[in-house]
Design a protein around this motif. Sequence first.
Motif, PDB file in Angstrom:
ATOM      1  N   ASP A  89      46.533  95.398  -2.474  1.00  0.00           N
ATOM      2  CA  ASP A  89      47.407  95.761  -1.777  1.00  0.00           C
ATOM      3  C   ASP A  89      47.548  97.418  -1.403  1.00  0.00           C
ATOM      4  O   ASP A  89      48.122  97.952  -0.785  1.00  0.00           O
ATOM      5  N   MET A  90      46.653  98.082  -2.128  1.00  0.00           N
ATOM      6  CA  MET A  90      46.654  99.618  -2.230  1.00  0.00           C
ATOM      7  C   MET A  90      45.682 100.092  -1.228  1.00  0.00           C
ATOM      8  O   MET A  90      44.497  99.530  -1.314  1.00  0.00           O
ATOM      9  N   TYR A  91      45.489 100.977  -0.847  1.00  0.00           N
ATOM     10  CA  TYR A  91      44.798 101.939   0.122  1.00  0.00           C
ATOM     11  C   TYR A  91      43.587 102.504  -0.878  1.00  0.00           C
ATOM     12  O   TYR A  91      44.104 102.843  -1.840  1.00  0.00           O
ATOM     13  N   TYR A  95      44.816 104.297  -4.527  1.00  0.00           N
ATOM     14  CA  TYR A  95      44.276 103.417  -5.685  1.00  0.00           C
ATOM     15  C   TYR A  95      43.507 104.357  -6.793  1.00  0.00           C
ATOM     16  O   TYR A  95      43.673 104.687  -7.701  1.00  0.00           O
ATOM     17  N   LYS A 127      41.912 102.477   4.394  1.00  0.00           N
ATOM     18  CA  LYS A 127      41.921 100.851   4.521  1.00  0.00           C
ATOM     19  C   LYS A 127      42.496 100.554   3.176  1.00  0.00           C
ATOM     20  O   LYS A 127      42.298 101.074   2.158  1.00  0.00           O
ATOM     21  N   LYS A 128      43.249  99.378   3.113  1.00  0.00           N
ATOM     22  CA  LYS A 128      43.757  98.706   2.176  1.00  0.00           C
ATOM     23  C   LYS A 128      42.422  97.918   1.461  1.00  0.00           C
ATOM     24  O   LYS A 128      41.445  97.532   1.999  1.00  0.00           O
ATOM     25  N   GLN A 131      41.524  94.638   2.473  1.00  0.00           N
ATOM     26  CA  GLN A 131      40.498  94.516   3.723  1.00  0.00           C
ATOM     27  C   GLN A 131      38.987  95.003   3.831  1.00  0.00           C
ATOM     28  O   GLN A 131      38.206  94.601   4.755  1.00  0.00           O
TER      29      GLN A 131
END
Length: 238
Positions: A89-91, A95, A127-128, A131
């Motif tokens: 859930d982190m970009y 991160y 982006k996460k 993804q």
Amino acid sequence: MSIKVNKLTKYYGKQTAVNSISFDIPSGEVVGFLGPNGAGKSTTMKMLTGYIPPSSGTGSICGIDIIENSIDVRKIVGYLPENNPLYLDMYVTEYLTFMAEISEVRNIKIAVEKAIETTQLQRERHKKIGQLSKGYRQRVGLAQALIHDPKVLILDEPTSGLDPIQVVEIRNVIKTLGADKTVLLSTHIMQEVEAMCDRVIIINKGNLAMDQSMKSLKKENSNLEQIFRKATNHVDTV
């Protein structure tokens, strides 16, 4: 020596995962750590990085004991584990910033930018992680291993999930890093070892089966796959 292992052993109950193996790796060497599935490669790497304790034997990273000073060992080792755990859930930039903070990096912004550039994550940085394709997630894992500019890199199947173009790019990154860092990497792809490594260590059923330089192996009238099969007693298998 950057990595020194002396009779390192790990038991899981009655099962011997790693059986009294010993080897030394000098600074600036890229070493392929090979073996069949279940040979003890990942277990050895986890012991060297201080994530699990050995049952017996000793080891050190840049002179720091992996048992008595495991926290100090982690400060100078970059580790990419086989399953590459990430916060989905982190970009990407978020991160890597978080990992730099945990590692107490002094100039976090510079460290993050350097890691992104080295692993060629520029286009994916906003982006996460969830993804990203598996290949780009692998790059994020490599970036976090580099974030604190470690002296030693321990990489468990670093090109897993990468497409052929990405594999070549990451191979080049690892070869470049090997100019001033010690790199121990595991892989099942013999071409990677031939392309990146100065030396090959093979373990089989927890035992050290071979430790030889690539230069000397190339003099033998066999390719690396044949040498691997012979060292792991799979000569007649299909």
